[in-house]
Design a protein around this motif. Structure first.
Motif, short mmCIF file in Angstrom:
data_model
loop_
_atom_site.label_atom_id
_atom_site.label_comp_id
_atom_site.label_asym_id
_atom_site.label_seq_id
_atom_site.Cartn_x
_atom_site.Cartn_y
_atom_site.Cartn_z
N UNK A 283 0.83 -1.20 0.00
CA UNK A 283 0.00 0.00 0.00
C UNK A 283 0.87 1.25 0.00
N UNK A 284 0.51 2.21 -0.83
CA UNK A 284 1.23 3.48 -0.91
C UNK A 284 0.36 4.57 -0.28
N UNK A 285 0.87 5.17 0.78
CA UNK A 285 0.16 6.22 1.49
C UNK A 285 0.71 7.59 1.09
N UNK A 286 0.03 8.63 1.56
CA UNK A 286 0.55 9.98 1.34
C UNK A 286 1.91 10.14 2.00
N UNK A 287 2.08 9.55 3.17
CA UNK A 287 3.38 9.62 3.84
C UNK A 287 4.47 8.97 2.99
N UNK A 288 4.12 7.90 2.28
CA UNK A 288 5.09 7.23 1.40
C UNK A 288 5.47 8.13 0.22
N UNK A 289 4.50 8.83 -0.35
CA UNK A 289 4.80 9.75 -1.45
C UNK A 289 5.75 10.84 -0.97
N UNK A 327 -4.14 -8.10 -7.16
CA UNK A 327 -3.28 -7.95 -5.99
C UNK A 327 -2.12 -7.01 -6.20
N UNK A 328 -2.19 -6.16 -7.23
CA UNK A 328 -1.09 -5.25 -7.50
C UNK A 328 -0.99 -4.17 -6.42
N UNK A 329 0.23 -3.71 -6.14
CA UNK A 329 0.40 -2.59 -5.20
C UNK A 329 -0.11 -1.30 -5.81
N UNK A 330 -0.38 -0.32 -4.96
CA UNK A 330 -0.84 0.97 -5.46
C UNK A 330 -1.23 1.91 -4.35
N UNK A 331 -1.72 3.08 -4.73
CA UNK A 331 -2.18 4.06 -3.75
C UNK A 331 -3.33 3.52 -2.92
N UNK A 332 -3.42 3.98 -1.67
CA UNK A 332 -4.55 3.64 -0.82
C UNK A 332 -5.16 4.90 -0.23
N UNK A 333 -6.43 4.79 0.05
CA UNK A 333 -7.22 5.96 0.45
C UNK A 333 -6.85 6.48 1.84
N UNK A 334 -6.86 7.81 1.96
CA UNK A 334 -6.93 8.51 3.24
C UNK A 334 -7.55 9.87 2.98
N UNK A 335 -8.21 10.41 3.98
CA UNK A 335 -8.75 11.76 3.84
C UNK A 335 -7.64 12.74 3.47
N UNK A 356 -3.81 2.55 -10.75
CA UNK A 356 -3.18 3.60 -9.95
C UNK A 356 -3.29 3.27 -8.46
N UNK A 357 -4.49 2.97 -8.01
CA UNK A 357 -4.70 2.58 -6.61
C UNK A 357 -4.82 1.06 -6.49
N UNK A 358 -4.77 0.55 -5.26
CA UNK A 358 -5.07 -0.86 -5.04
C UNK A 358 -6.55 -1.10 -5.30
N UNK A 359 -6.88 -2.30 -5.79
CA UNK A 359 -8.26 -2.58 -6.14
C UNK A 359 -9.16 -2.56 -4.89
N UNK A 360 -8.78 -3.37 -3.90
CA UNK A 360 -9.55 -3.47 -2.67
C UNK A 360 -8.71 -2.94 -1.53
N UNK A 361 -9.32 -2.13 -0.69
CA UNK A 361 -8.57 -1.45 0.37
C UNK A 361 -9.32 -1.51 1.69
#
Length: 524
Positions: A283-289, A327-335, A356-361
């Motif tokens: 999972x890629x978070x805003x903190x990761x970016x 199951x690919x990696x990608x962005x994950x949701x946060x406010x 771009x994002x993960x399919x299921x989060x």
């Protein structure tokens, strides 16, 4: 901001699942849904995905910002200043160092076995990384130099020019390869971007003359047949022609999350797969970016075109690698991520994976603001709702960033001029695209005059800022719209500062560890 017409709030309970884990079986749920099965049927025995509406109800949007009839969305932010900013990423260096990179993944017609046969994921067979439900497009010659197909000639007499020609012999899914999503491609609660009715996605078009083609084509198998096509249906609002007409040009940056946080692949530059929900490092978070930008020494500025590398495209090309479409990696949701994309006026975002994002989060209490813990749970593609539908932020999927990433890592220059326009297909939900990046390739080659000019400009900007502060005057950034006229006022655009000169060469060795610590020790 325009109030959304959301569905009633759901009764979503807080879960104790892994912070970024998959809910067991949700990948299969989406696959069945894409194949034409209802999500309700597939999730009858499990706590299924939550509705997106309540999650995004209080999040920002750009509805009405560019006018009530706008169908282009955040690409409106790319004006003359943004085009010049893209050019300056090249012209501020020695012109001899400029190089170009194309980002399209080739259309080969070869299908990944797990998507076109009885093979099970993970698979080691390589092919075009099409999404489940979109099968590989295969073209063939219908004219060439062979006796089988014959040739095309300008005149019956010998000696004229002869030609080879070809056509697709299987359906060409417009979103089956490297492509940009139209803003009308995705919706929730019955509304598209800017409040347009979802019913407009089934807008008919009549043709006076029929053309032989596939009729009855839809997500269910066995219904299509060859016949005369005289009526088609497509997007009456928010189709890809808007982005195709406008084009996308500006300052682009690469955030190579895979290189800085990856643990897999031949060089350890791929993020891992997560088909079962056990590995939150996918999972890629805003903190990761932000951590990646810091590690690269890359400044993220307002209105930047943001490209994210996970290593996904290289995985599909490696016959020894496991791969899983869902199951690919990608962005994950946060406010915080959605608010950041809105505040930074990000016009365009792309990645090397399918969505771009993960399919299921899993959205947890760490991902939402105070008082929103009741919204935690499992979601399917929530960022498509937040980005496409609410912000009008165009997404570019299935990009081949491998060559660009190697060059960026070699010379430390992660900024460039991005240029591209999707194929103009009227009423289409997306468009194939082959973006072209022009990039300086040697930091030591910066032109001395340009560097001096930059220094003078920075000094002048600091003086102006101090003067403005003394006068108690607030300079707003971005684009402000006159609510009555719909006109946009261009104002000063500046970055929020994170990532500027944040890492020298000596930090490179510990960047991954620092980024990991940031992820584990803080929220978005």
């Amino acid at each position: 901001m325009v109030d959304h017409d959301h569905a009633p709030d759901c009764d979503c309970g807080t879960t104790e699942a892994s912070r970024r884990g998959f809910m067991a079986g949700c990948g299969a749920t989406l696959a069945l849904a894409l194949a034409g099965e209802g999500i309700g049927t597939a999730t009858a025995t499990q706590d299924g995905p939550q509705p997106i509406g309540p999650l995004l109800n209080d999040m920002p949007d750009n509805w009405g910002r560019f006018g009530d009839d706008d169908e282009l969305g955040a690409i409106n932010f790319l004006g003359g200043q943004e085009i010049v900013a893209g050019m300056e990423t090249v012209t501020n260096y020695d012109p001899e160092s400029a190089a170009r990179f194309t980002l399209q993944d080739p259309i080969t017609g070869t299908g990944i076995d797990a998507l076109v046969s009885d093979a099970e994921n993970p698979t080691t067979d390589t092919g075009d990384p099409m999404f489940p439900g979109r099968f590989p497009a295969r073209r063939t010659n219908w004219a060439d130099a062979s006796d089988e197909t014959g040739s095309l000639a300008t005149a019956p007499a010998d000696g004229g020019m002869a030609f080879a020609d070809d056509a697709f012999a299987a359906p060409l899914y417009i979103q089956g390869a490297t492509h940009a999503d139209a803003l009308g491609h995705g919706w929730y609660d019955g509304q598209l971007y800017n409040g347009f009715d979802a019913a407009t996605t089934h807008t008919p078009r009549e043709f006076e003359q029929g053309v032989e083609g596939i009729t009855g084509l839809n997500a269910l198998s066995g219904d299509s047949e060859v016949g005369s096509v005289e009526t088609t249906h497509g997007l009456g609002r928010g189709d890809i022609s808007q982005a195709a007409d406008a084009g996308v040009v500006g300052r682009g940056i690469l955030l190579d999350v895979g290189r800085h946080m990856g643990t897999e692949g031949p060089d350890g530059t791929w993020l891992p797969l997560d088909p079962t929900g056990t590995n939150e490092d996918a999972a890629i978070t805003l903190a990761d970016l932000r951590a990646t930008a810091d590690a690269q020494g890359t400044e993220i500025r307002e209105r930047d075109i943001v490209l994210i590398r996970t290593g996904a495209i290289e995985r599909t090309k490696d016959s020894d690698a496991e791969w899983h479409a869902l199951g690919e990696p990608g962005l994950t949701y946060s406010d915080a991520l959605v608010e950041w994309a809105h505040d930074m006026q990000i016009p365009y975002m792309g990645a090397d994976n399918l969505a771009v994002e993960q399919i299921t989060q899993q959205v947890t209490a760490e991902d939402v603001g105070e008082g929103r813990a009741n919204l935690t749970g499992t979601y399917l593609l929530p960022l498509h709702g937040a980005f496409l539908r609410d912000l009008g932020l165009t997404l570019n999927e299935v990009m081949d960033l491998s060559g660009l990433a190697e060059q960026c890592a070699e010379d430390g220059i992660y900024e460039f001029m991005f240029s591209g326009a999707p194929l103009h297909v009227e009423m289409a939900t997306g468009g194939p695209i082959n973006p072209v990046v022009v990039k300086a390739t040697a930091e030591s080659g910066m032109d001395e005059d340009s560097a001096a000019t930059e220094t003078e400009t920075e000094t002048e900007a600091e003086t102006e800022t101090a003067t403005t502060t003394d006068a108690d005057t607030t300079v707003e950034t971005g684009a402000e719209q006159d609510a009555e006229t719909g006109e946009t006022e261009a104002t000063t655009a500046s970055g929020d500062g994170f990532g500027i000169a944040a890492a020298a060469a000596g930090i490179a060795g510990v960047a991954g560890a620092a980024a990991r610590a940031l992820r584990d020790g803080s929220t978005d």
